[in-house]
Each structure stands twice: as C-alpha cells, then as structure tokens.
Design an enzyme around this catalytic site. Structure first.
Site, PDB file in Angstrom:
ATOM      1  N   ASN A 182      24.811   5.345  19.453  1.00 27.08           N
ATOM      2  CA  ASN A 182      23.614   4.526  19.636  1.00 27.08           C
ATOM      3  C   ASN A 182      23.595   3.421  18.594  1.00 27.08           C
ATOM      4  O   ASN A 182      23.944   3.619  17.432  1.00 27.08           O
ATOM      5  CB  ASN A 182      22.332   5.369  19.617  1.00 27.08           C
ATOM      6  CG  ASN A 182      22.084   6.118  18.327  1.00 27.08           C
ATOM      7  OD1 ASN A 182      22.983   6.722  17.738  1.00 27.08           O
ATOM      8  ND2 ASN A 182      20.837   6.108  17.867  1.00 27.08           N
ATOM      9  N   ILE A 183      23.203   2.232  19.042  1.00 23.60           N
ATOM     10  CA  ILE A 183      23.127   1.054  18.188  1.00 23.60           C
ATOM     11  C   ILE A 183      21.724   0.481  18.355  1.00 23.60           C
ATOM     12  O   ILE A 183      21.389  -0.035  19.420  1.00 23.60           O
ATOM     13  CB  ILE A 183      24.183  -0.007  18.584  1.00 23.60           C
ATOM     14  CG1 ILE A 183      25.586   0.599  18.672  1.00 23.60           C
ATOM     15  CG2 ILE A 183      24.118  -1.190  17.632  1.00 23.60           C
ATOM     16  CD1 ILE A 183      26.136   1.161  17.379  1.00 23.60           C
ATOM     17  N   GLU A 184      20.909   0.612  17.304  1.00 22.15           N
ATOM     18  CA  GLU A 184      19.523   0.140  17.369  1.00 22.15           C
ATOM     19  C   GLU A 184      19.424  -1.321  16.962  1.00 22.15           C
ATOM     20  O   GLU A 184      20.332  -1.878  16.346  1.00 22.15           O
ATOM     21  CB  GLU A 184      18.638   0.993  16.458  1.00 22.15           C
ATOM     22  CG  GLU A 184      18.521   2.427  16.919  1.00 22.15           C
ATOM     23  CD  GLU A 184      17.643   3.284  16.048  1.00 22.15           C
ATOM     24  OE1 GLU A 184      17.337   4.405  16.477  1.00 22.15           O
ATOM     25  OE2 GLU A 184      17.266   2.863  14.925  1.00 22.15           O
ATOM     26  N   GLU A 222      25.412   7.119  25.234  1.00 24.96           N
ATOM     27  CA  GLU A 222      26.057   7.409  26.512  1.00 24.96           C
ATOM     28  C   GLU A 222      26.315   6.132  27.308  1.00 24.96           C
ATOM     29  O   GLU A 222      27.333   5.999  27.965  1.00 24.96           O
ATOM     30  CB  GLU A 222      25.280   8.438  27.333  1.00 24.96           C
ATOM     31  CG  GLU A 222      23.816   8.152  27.511  1.00 24.96           C
ATOM     32  CD  GLU A 222      22.944   8.746  26.420  1.00 24.96           C
ATOM     33  OE1 GLU A 222      23.212   8.518  25.222  1.00 24.96           O
ATOM     34  OE2 GLU A 222      21.954   9.427  26.763  1.00 24.96           O
ATOM     35  N   CYS A 273      19.243   5.686  30.662  1.00 26.17           N
ATOM     36  CA  CYS A 273      20.601   6.234  30.717  1.00 26.17           C
ATOM     37  C   CYS A 273      20.808   7.085  31.962  1.00 26.17           C
ATOM     38  O   CYS A 273      21.868   7.033  32.582  1.00 26.17           O
ATOM     39  CB  CYS A 273      20.900   7.044  29.462  1.00 26.17           C
ATOM     40  SG  CYS A 273      21.113   5.995  28.013  1.00 26.17           S
TER      41      CYS A 273
END
Length: 133
Positions: free
Chosen positions: A42-44, A55, A91
C-alpha cells in the site's frame, strides 16, 4: 508454490509499504500459473483518493507485465493489523474483473489466516457482463 510461501512473499512486500497517515501496512503477492509472482504494497498519499492498496498494486503490476485474468492462480494479502486483512470495496471491485472468482485468496495478519475465494468474499459482483450488452 505453497500457500505459506506466497503469504511469506506478501509479508516481504509489506516492508515496502508507505503508510505515514494510517500506520497500517499491507503487502500482497499475486501468483501466476507460470510461477511468476508480482508483489505490491500500500502506498498512501495526503490526497487520500490517490492512495493505492497493496492488492491493486500487485495485480496492476501483473497486468502491466502482460498477465491477464486466466494467468492468475492465487493472491495473498497480509497486514500488520489486529485482524486478518480483507480487500476494501474498491479492491474487491477491481479484483472481481481482473482475477478469476474461484482463485484462492490467502488473508493473514501473521497471527490468524483465512483462505477463501473472491466469489465467496464478493457474491453477486458487478462486472463486465453487466455493462456490455
């Protein structure tokens, strides 16, 4: 590849998560039928809509490298949360179009694990057949 190996690869991917806002780290691994594995984290972003989940990062990497729905064998999604990590609504929608509904999903937080299919996680998914006539 065994389930625990794919989950382990997802935990390795989780180390690359960028989560300065939530502190919630997620990793994913997509296993293709030819044995190739694509990882994602995950990249915020401070503009939260620009955040990308692990995912989706992994499945987009697979597609960016020429893989398609029938190439996907299984997906592992892991987190450092207190509960087993399950895909968010966005997702679930993306995965419903890009992976087989019967592909196993391996979900884990390192303490607990669940295995299910996307079809079980997202019954009555809205898909291409609902849009194209």
């Amino acid at each position: 590849m065994k389930q625990d190996e794919l989950v382990s690869i997802a935990f390795e991917a989780m180390k690359n998560a960028y989560a300065p806002y939530s502190g919630y780290h997620v990793g994913a691994a997509v296993l293709c039928r030819d044995g190739i594995v694509f990882q994602g984290a995950n990249i915020e972003n401070s503009s939260f809509g620009a955040t990308n989940c692990a995912e989706r990062s992994a499945i987009f990497a697979a597609y960016s490298n020429g893989k398609r729905k029938n190439d996907i064998e299984a997906v592992a999604i892991v987190s450092d949360g207190d509960r087993v990590c399950a895909p968010c609504g966005i997702c679930r929608q993306v995965l419903s179009e890009l992976i087989p509904m019967d592909a196993p999903l391996y979900l884990s937080n390192g303490k607990e694990s669940l295995t299910m299919t996307l079809g079980k996680l997202l019954p009555m998914a809205f898909g291409m057949e609902d849009v194209i006539r």
